[in-house]
Design an enzyme around this catalytic site. Structure first.
Site, PDB file in Angstrom:
ATOM      1  N   GLU A  38       0.870  -1.167   0.000  1.00 62.36           N
ATOM      2  CA  GLU A  38       0.000   0.000   0.000  1.00 62.36           C
ATOM      3  C   GLU A  38       0.914   1.225   0.000  1.00 62.36           C
ATOM      4  OE1 GLU A  38      -2.736   0.387   3.292  1.00 62.36           O
ATOM      5  OE2 GLU A  38      -3.584   2.206   2.407  1.00 62.36           O
ATOM      6  N   ARG A 263       5.681 -13.286   9.401  1.00 58.50           N
ATOM      7  CA  ARG A 263       6.213 -11.930   9.270  1.00 58.50           C
ATOM      8  C   ARG A 263       7.624 -11.858   9.802  1.00 58.50           C
ATOM      9  NH1 ARG A 263       2.331  -7.924   8.736  1.00 58.50           N
ATOM     10  NH2 ARG A 263       3.505  -6.051   9.216  1.00 58.50           N
ATOM     11  N   LYS A 273       4.595   0.901   9.202  1.00 58.46           N
ATOM     12  CA  LYS A 273       4.651   2.183   8.494  1.00 58.46           C
ATOM     13  C   LYS A 273       3.971   3.282   9.291  1.00 58.46           C
ATOM     14  CE  LYS A 273       3.280   0.089   4.715  1.00 58.46           C
ATOM     15  NZ  LYS A 273       2.517  -0.083   3.496  1.00 58.46           N
TER      16      LYS A 273
HETATM   17  P1  ATP Z   1       2.736  -2.041   7.794  1.00 66.03           P
HETATM   18  O1  ATP Z   1       1.944  -2.591   8.929  1.00 66.03           O
HETATM   19  O2  ATP Z   1       4.150  -1.795   8.121  1.00 66.03           O
HETATM   20  O3  ATP Z   1       2.095  -0.876   7.154  1.00 66.03           O
HETATM   21  P2  ATP Z   1       1.597  -3.671   5.839  1.00 66.03           P
HETATM   22  O4  ATP Z   1       1.498  -5.140   5.915  1.00 66.03           O
HETATM   23  O5  ATP Z   1       0.370  -2.893   6.107  1.00 66.03           O
HETATM   24  O6  ATP Z   1       2.775  -3.212   6.740  1.00 66.03           O
HETATM   25  P3  ATP Z   1       1.671  -3.460   3.019  1.00 66.03           P
HETATM   26  O7  ATP Z   1       2.120  -2.318   2.209  1.00 66.03           O
HETATM   27  O8  ATP Z   1       0.244  -3.787   3.019  1.00 66.03           O
HETATM   28  O9  ATP Z   1       2.190  -3.193   4.483  1.00 66.03           O
HETATM   29  O10 ATP Z   1       2.546  -4.744   2.717  1.00 66.03           O
HETATM   30  C1  ATP Z   1       2.874  -5.245   1.452  1.00 66.03           C
HETATM   31  C2  ATP Z   1       3.256  -6.687   1.619  1.00 66.03           C
HETATM   32  O11 ATP Z   1       4.378  -6.791   2.495  1.00 66.03           O
HETATM   33  C3  ATP Z   1       2.141  -7.479   2.246  1.00 66.03           C
HETATM   34  O12 ATP Z   1       1.978  -8.666   1.506  1.00 66.03           O
HETATM   35  C4  ATP Z   1       2.611  -7.749   3.631  1.00 66.03           C
HETATM   36  O13 ATP Z   1       2.134  -8.974   4.104  1.00 66.03           O
HETATM   37  C5  ATP Z   1       4.124  -7.742   3.484  1.00 66.03           C
HETATM   38  N1  ATP Z   1       4.757  -7.367   4.746  1.00 66.03           N
HETATM   39  C6  ATP Z   1       4.548  -6.252   5.478  1.00 66.03           C
HETATM   40  N2  ATP Z   1       5.247  -6.275   6.615  1.00 66.03           N
HETATM   41  C7  ATP Z   1       5.945  -7.442   6.611  1.00 66.03           C
HETATM   42  C8  ATP Z   1       6.862  -8.064   7.516  1.00 66.03           C
HETATM   43  N3  ATP Z   1       7.203  -7.478   8.664  1.00 66.03           N
HETATM   44  N4  ATP Z   1       7.377  -9.269   7.179  1.00 66.03           N
HETATM   45  C9  ATP Z   1       7.040  -9.854   6.022  1.00 66.03           C
HETATM   46  N5  ATP Z   1       6.195  -9.325   5.128  1.00 66.03           N
HETATM   47  C10 ATP Z   1       5.638  -8.140   5.413  1.00 66.03           C
HETATM   48 MG    MG Z   2      -1.089  -1.794   5.689  1.00 62.85          MG
END
Ligand code: ATP
Ligand code: MG
Length: 557
Positions: A38, A263, A273
């Site tokens: 995102e 994760r 983020k």
């Molecule tokens: P955040 O909570 O930091 O905003 P998010 O999961 O909301 O992270 P996205 O932009 O939606 O962030 O993530 C893109 C991809 O990266 C998703 O498939 C998510 O599962 C993966 N991802 C995010 N954080 C991690 C992590 N700590 N370890 C492995 N994969 C991750």
């Molecule tokens: Mg997110």
């Protein structure tokens, strides 16, 4: 890009095993994955895991990977992030096949929602968000049907069209799937598919005022792109039945399957983020690429290489188990990578003048120094040596503790790649601080001359004062002190020692160092020429990672 990612095709993990069997049993012809961030912030090291897994697996099996922006939330998204994310993925060494935006599929998603309504599988609810939440039930109690659940297809089509047309205010209506309010899986209790948001979207502007929810949009995005293996983190496991429901009931011709892995979490590291954005917005760090940030851009600026990050992620493997990974493991991979890559040089972080009283005034000689002992083929370089040098303040003590083998009055040490010197006297300022150490040297002891008549216990490094170049050297420690507390004010959680600035000297041998060049400062650590703050007149170095040695950089007084 320096190097294409190493193949891991022979690796075995539960996802690669699934892919292998899907291919060999002809369930899929070509593996298609996607990395779906995102664009609401910069990528962090957790995302690197997802990137390596999605690109790595498709790459290993000759498949394709899209970079898809999951931009269904106009309030939080921004094209600055879209740009930064592309830069980070490319820097990590991966090239996407398609560059996609979920928002490009809004029309198709809308059409599929109409299909659900016509099939009697979706309805417009005008309960408030609180009412929807309260009637959802709990893990131990079933939910309550909405009073609007049995609206006719015509009424739903009419209301949904009016939602799209902008007739209703934010929060007044939602479109919900009609599944089962008593399902043990809460995600199946008539999840919201669309919400109203009168906002400007970074891609579609004001075209839409209804936006699909993640749980509805994501499976459709995957299906539209022909994704075969939708790889995501474990928290989406409970959404898998809804994912399958959406793909099936929306009658998508391509059927993707979701698989979840653990994760990545790192010790002493905030990795969301949302929180990272707060650090930036509150001005507690120097932007998303502050070298203390766990962002890809922060690691890049600090001096980590894509190879080090990838080998770290490869070592973690693809497992379901989560848990915290020690930050030291990432440092270990950085050291291994830099050890081969980084030329050695001497730099003095906290300078103390050393004068060799019996060395001829005005004379300079060139001494040989090894460029990188790990790579003898690179040979030697010449470094200047003369009467006045700088050494590290903590390589001298007027009153040494036991076992201190560095310089102190009367003691003889080796100057690395040069001569033995003996401390004869010190010069102090008005405050009684030692500002100069006066030594004599023994010309017989020149490094490489085969001198063996005496041995010394300590070797210290130095730079030639006449030719040394002043540089700003930044040392880093963890950004946060103690465990991160999401509820507490951020400012109080910042480790005041997380950034220490030294005004030191580098040797003239690295005068042409360019932004992003990496060095080992002998006895101290690996350093990167900061790409943001370095100018032709003023070089700034970032500590990437210290050496494993016992050498400890003490905070500046
Ligand atoms: P955040 O909570 O930091 O905003 P998010 O999961 O909301 O992270 P996205 O932009 O939606 O962030 O993530 C893109 C991809 O990266 C998703 O498939 C998510 O599962 C993966 N991802 C995010 N954080 C991690 C992590 N700590 N370890 C492995 N994969 C991750
Ligand atoms: Mg997110």
């Amino acid at each position: 890009m320096e190097q294409t990612p190493e193949t891991t095709a022979s690796a075995s993990d539960f996802i690669r095993d699934i892919v292998r069997s899907d291919l060999s049993e002809n369930r899929v012809k070509e593996v298609v994955t996607r990395f779906p961030p995102e664009p609401n912030g910069y990528l962090h090291i957790g995302h690197a895991k997802s990137i390596c897994i999605n690109f790595g697996i498709a790459g290993d099996f000759g498949g394709r990977t899209n970079l898809r922006f999951d931009d269904t939330n106009p309030l939080k998204e921004d094209s600055e992030y879209v740009k930064a994310i592309q830069e980070d993925v490319a820097w990590l060494g991966f090239q996407w096949d398609g560059l996609r935006f979920a928002s490009d599929y809004f029309e198709e998603m809308y059409e599929r929602a109409l299909l659900l309504i016509r099939k009697g599988l979706a309805y417009v609810d005008d309960q408030s968000a609180d009412q929807v939440r309260e009637s959802r039930g709990t893990l131990t109690s079933p939910g309550q049907n909405s009073p609007h659940r049995d609206r006719s297809v015509e009424e739903n089509l009419n209301l949904f069209a009016r939602m799209r047309a902008g007739e209703f205010a934010d929060g007044t209506h939602v479109l919900r799937a009609k599944i089962d309010m008593t399902s043990p899986n809460l995600n199946l209790r008539d999840p919201v598919l669309y919400r109203i948001s009168h906002a400007v979207h970074h891609n579609t502007g004001e075209k839409w005022c209804i936006y699909p929810m993640y749980a509805y949009a994501h499976p459709l995005e995957d299906a539209i792109e022909g994704v075969t293996h939708s790889l995501c983190t474990l928290e989406f496991k409970d959404q898998r039945p809804l994912y399958d429901w959406v793909v099936h009931e929306c009658e998508m011709p391509n059927v993707p399957h979701q698989y979840e892995f653990g994760r990545l979490n790192l010790t002493d590291t905030v990795m969301s983020k949302r929180h990272l954005k707060k650090l930036v917005d509150e001005g507690l760090v120097d932007g998303w690429d502050d070298p203390r940030m766990p962002t890809i851009s922060g690691f890049r600026r600090r001096g980590f290489t894509p190879e080090a990050i990838r080998s770290f992620i490869t070592e973690l493997g693809v497992t379901v188990a989560g848990g915290e990974v020690d930050y030291k493991l990432l440092e270990h991979h950085a050291r291994q990578d830099l050890n081969l890559r980084a030329p050695r040089t001497s730099a003095v972080l906290r300078p103390l003048k050393l004068v060799i009283t019996n060395y001829p005034e005005g004379q300079t000689e060139m001494l040989e120094a090894t460029i990188n002992p790990e790579r003898p083929e690179l040979g030697k370089k010449q470094v200047p040596f003369s009467r006045e040098l700088y050494i590290e303040q903590d390589d001298f003590m007027e009153v040494p503790p036991p076992k201190y083998h560095r310089l102190y009055p009367g003691n003889e040490v080796r100057l690395k790649d040069a001569y033995f010197v003996t401390c004869q006297e010190v010069v102090k300022d008005d405050q009684g601080e030692v500002v100069e150490v006066r030594c004599t040297y023994d010309p017989e002891t020149k490094s490489g001359s085969g001198f063996t008549a005496r041995k010394v216990k300590g070797t210290i490094h130095w730079v030639d004062a006449a030719t040394a170049i002043a540089a700003e050297i930044r040392l880093y420690e963890p950004l946060l002190q103690g465990e991160f507390d999401a509820e507490a004010p951020l400012e109080a959680q910042i480790n005041p020692a997380s950034l220490q600035v030294c005004n030191g000297y580098i040797g003239v041998d690295v005068k042409d160092a360019a932004p992003g060049d990496k060095f080992q400062f002998v006895r101290q650590g690996f350093f990167n020429v900061d790409p943001k703050d370095t100018t032709p007149e003023h070089k700034v170095f970032n500590l990437i990672v210290s050496l494993k040695s016992s050498f400890k950089v003490e905070p500046q007084k």
